[in-house]
Design an enzyme around this catalytic site. Structure first.
Site, PDB file in Angstrom:
ATOM      1  N   TYR A   1      -9.808  14.978  -5.192  1.00  0.00           N
ATOM      2  CA  TYR A   1      -8.764  14.718  -6.488  1.00  0.00           C
ATOM      3  C   TYR A   1      -7.869  16.055  -7.687  1.00  0.00           C
ATOM      4  CZ  TYR A   1      -8.025  11.892 -10.912  1.00  0.00           C
ATOM      5  OH  TYR A   1      -7.095  10.812 -12.041  1.00  0.00           O
TER       6      TYR A   1
ATOM      7  N   ASP B   1       0.749  -1.230  -0.084  1.00  0.00           N
ATOM      8  CA  ASP B   1      -0.318   0.281   0.082  1.00  0.00           C
ATOM      9  C   ASP B   1       0.743   1.096  -0.069  1.00  0.00           C
ATOM     10  OD1 ASP B   1      -1.155   2.447   1.185  1.00  0.00           O
ATOM     11  OD2 ASP B   1      -2.844   1.387   2.024  1.00  0.00           O
TER      12      ASP B   1
HETATM   13  N1  LIG Z   1      -8.554   6.227 -16.217  1.00  0.00           N
HETATM   14  C1  LIG Z   1      -9.087   7.675 -16.408  1.00  0.00           C
HETATM   15  O1  LIG Z   1      -9.790   8.472 -16.721  1.00  0.00           O
HETATM   16  C2  LIG Z   1      -7.389   8.688 -15.926  1.00  0.00           C
HETATM   17  C3  LIG Z   1      -7.359  10.023 -15.907  1.00  0.00           C
HETATM   18  C4  LIG Z   1      -6.512  11.112 -16.043  1.00  0.00           C
HETATM   19  C5  LIG Z   1      -5.690  10.668 -15.053  1.00  0.00           C
HETATM   20  N2  LIG Z   1      -5.747   8.565 -14.979  1.00  0.00           N
HETATM   21  C6  LIG Z   1      -4.654   8.550 -13.164  1.00  0.00           C
HETATM   22  O2  LIG Z   1      -3.883   7.443 -13.740  1.00  0.00           O
HETATM   23  C7  LIG Z   1      -4.199   6.384 -12.436  1.00  0.00           C
HETATM   24  C8  LIG Z   1      -4.100   4.815 -12.790  1.00  0.00           C
HETATM   25  O3  LIG Z   1      -5.755   4.859 -13.168  1.00  0.00           O
HETATM   26  P1  LIG Z   1      -6.545   3.911 -13.180  1.00  0.00           P
HETATM   27  O4  LIG Z   1      -7.726   4.674 -14.768  1.00  0.00           O
HETATM   28  O5  LIG Z   1      -5.675   2.983 -14.730  1.00  0.00           O
HETATM   29  O6  LIG Z   1      -7.759   3.689 -13.007  1.00  0.00           O
HETATM   30  P2  LIG Z   1      -7.235   2.040 -11.845  1.00  0.00           P
HETATM   31  O7  LIG Z   1      -8.473   2.510 -10.919  1.00  0.00           O
HETATM   32  O8  LIG Z   1      -7.631   0.633 -12.923  1.00  0.00           O
HETATM   33  O9  LIG Z   1      -5.961   2.102 -11.429  1.00  0.00           O
HETATM   34  C9  LIG Z   1      -5.679   2.916 -10.448  1.00  0.00           C
HETATM   35  C10 LIG Z   1      -4.642   1.303  -9.321  1.00  0.00           C
HETATM   36  O10 LIG Z   1      -3.987   1.829  -8.698  1.00  0.00           O
HETATM   37  C11 LIG Z   1      -4.189   0.613  -7.379  1.00  0.00           C
HETATM   38  N3  LIG Z   1      -4.438   1.215  -6.087  1.00  0.00           N
HETATM   39  C12 LIG Z   1      -4.927   2.495  -5.039  1.00  0.00           C
HETATM   40  N4  LIG Z   1      -4.693   3.194  -4.388  1.00  0.00           N
HETATM   41  C13 LIG Z   1      -3.410   2.278  -4.139  1.00  0.00           C
HETATM   42  C14 LIG Z   1      -2.469   2.235  -3.089  1.00  0.00           C
HETATM   43  N5  LIG Z   1      -2.883   2.528  -1.854  1.00  0.00           N
HETATM   44  N6  LIG Z   1      -1.241   1.837  -2.905  1.00  0.00           N
HETATM   45  C15 LIG Z   1      -0.704   0.366  -4.322  1.00  0.00           C
HETATM   46  N7  LIG Z   1      -1.866   0.706  -4.812  1.00  0.00           N
HETATM   47  C16 LIG Z   1      -2.855   1.222  -5.528  1.00  0.00           C
HETATM   48  C17 LIG Z   1      -5.649  -0.410  -7.435  1.00  0.00           C
HETATM   49  O11 LIG Z   1      -5.383  -0.483  -6.754  1.00  0.00           O
HETATM   50  C18 LIG Z   1      -5.085  -0.014  -8.826  1.00  0.00           C
HETATM   51  O12 LIG Z   1      -4.000  -0.570  -9.137  1.00  0.00           O
HETATM   52  C19 LIG Z   1      -4.014   6.639 -11.299  1.00  0.00           C
HETATM   53  O13 LIG Z   1      -3.485   7.928 -11.130  1.00  0.00           O
HETATM   54  C20 LIG Z   1      -5.478   8.003 -11.972  1.00  0.00           C
HETATM   55  O14 LIG Z   1      -5.662   9.094 -11.406  1.00  0.00           O
HETATM   56  C21 LIG Z   1      -6.816   8.249 -14.427  1.00  0.00           C
END
Ligand SMILES: NC(=O)c1ccc[n+]([C@@H]2O[C@H](COP(=O)([O-])OP(=O)(O)OC[C@H]3O[C@@H](n4cnc5c(N)ncnc54)[C@H](O)[C@@H]3O)[C@@H](O)[C@H]2O)c1
Length: 249
Positions: free
Chosen positions: A151, A60
């Site tokens: 966020y 984590d």
């Molecule tokens: N998908 C979008 O539209 C989007 C847009 C802008 C930014 N992002 C950013 O991209 C990144 C990835 O997001 P995603 O869309 O792939 O979402 P996702 O939910 O598929 O992936 C996020 C990952 O972070 C992990 N995670 C969360 N808290 C954690 C912790 N405390 N320790 C370890 N792992 C942890 C989750 O288990 C998951 O595997 C994030 O930072 C998100 O804010 C995503």
């Protein structure tokens, strides 16, 4: 890429998973980091089936002791860290009047504090060897978004952290850059309500969401040893949405 060690946080799904798979395919040794052992091992198995290299380490990343242990184990296993991709992230979208302190703290702890904690551990190692690539995943949402004060603040903090660390590490052979995705089709994006998505689509010039690979390709650029003169930058991967700035969340 050979023998370069890449640590990718939150790589058990979505964008992080795609970065892990692509990085392994181009020769990096990948450390998949997340909280879910089953999901992490599934990704490692997929990579290994192709004869490529990866390990899963459970952490984590919002907890400093778990981050310290994570990098200690990477050092014991591979002896170094070349690339850190800070990608772990969550969303808890709420109007400010309904936002509990825990909603604020949780988002800031995972989205911003974990980036600081992992950067600190990685830079200790990278500074010694005079080489490193750090890529932080922010969001186009850092420009501001309705019901996203936690966020947006966390993602804006990542931009400031990136710019500051780029200066601090500029003479250490380390680059620190930031990718700011817009709507990307992942489990996180699918958490949004239909209303939220249609609101955002109204200010999406291309009228469609991106794929994780669009983000991965930019992360790959920043991670490349050859690209040593680019640091402290934020690159949007959002189909032009950032041009319209902060019209919607
Ligand atoms: N998908 C979008 O539209 C989007 C847009 C802008 C930014 N992002 C950013 O991209 C990144 C990835 O997001 P995603 O869309 O792939 O979402 P996702 O939910 O598929 O992936 C996020 C990952 O972070 C992990 N995670 C969360 N808290 C954690 C912790 N405390 N320790 C370890 N792992 C942890 C989750 O288990 C998951 O595997 C994030 O930072 C998100 O804010 C995503």
């Amino acid at each position: 890429m050979e023998n370069k060690i890449a640590v990718i946080t939150g790589s058990t799904s979505g964008i992080g998973e795609d970065i892990a798979i692509k990085f392994a395919s181009i020769g990096y040794k990948v450390v998949v980091v997340g909280r879910n052992k089953e999901k992490g091992n599934r990704i490692v198995d997929t990579i290994k089936e192709k004869g490529e290299e990866a390990i899963f380490l459970k952490a984590d990343v919002s907890q400093s002791d778990e981050c310290e242990n994570l990098f200690k184990t990477v050092l014991e296993t591979y002896g170094t860290v070349d690339i850190l991709v800070n990608n772990a992230g969550i969303m808890r979208n709420l109007p400010i009047v309904d936002m509990k302190e825990t909603d604020w703290d949780k988002v800031l702890d995972i989205n911003l504090k974990s980036y600081f904690l992992c950067c600190r551990e990685a830079i200790k190692i990278m500074k010694e060897k005079g080489y490193g690539r750090i890529i932080n995943i922010s969001s186009r949402g850092w420009l501001g978004g309705t019901a996203q004060s936690n966020y947006a603040a966390s993602k804006g903090g990542i931009v400031s952290l990136t710019r500051s660390l780029a200066l601090e590490t500029a003479r250490m052979g380390i680059t620190v850059n930031c990718v700011a995705p817009g709507m990307i089709d992942t489990p996180l994006h699918r958490q949004s309500t239909e209303e939220e998505v249609s609101f955002r689509m109204d200010s999406q010039p291309m009228g469609k969401v991106g794929t994780p690979r669009q983000v991965t390709n930019i992360v790959e650029y920043f991670a490349d040893e050859e690209n040593w003169f680019t640091t402290g930058q934020v690159l949007y991967v959002c189909g032009g949405m950032s041009v319209l700035a902060s019209l919607s969340s």
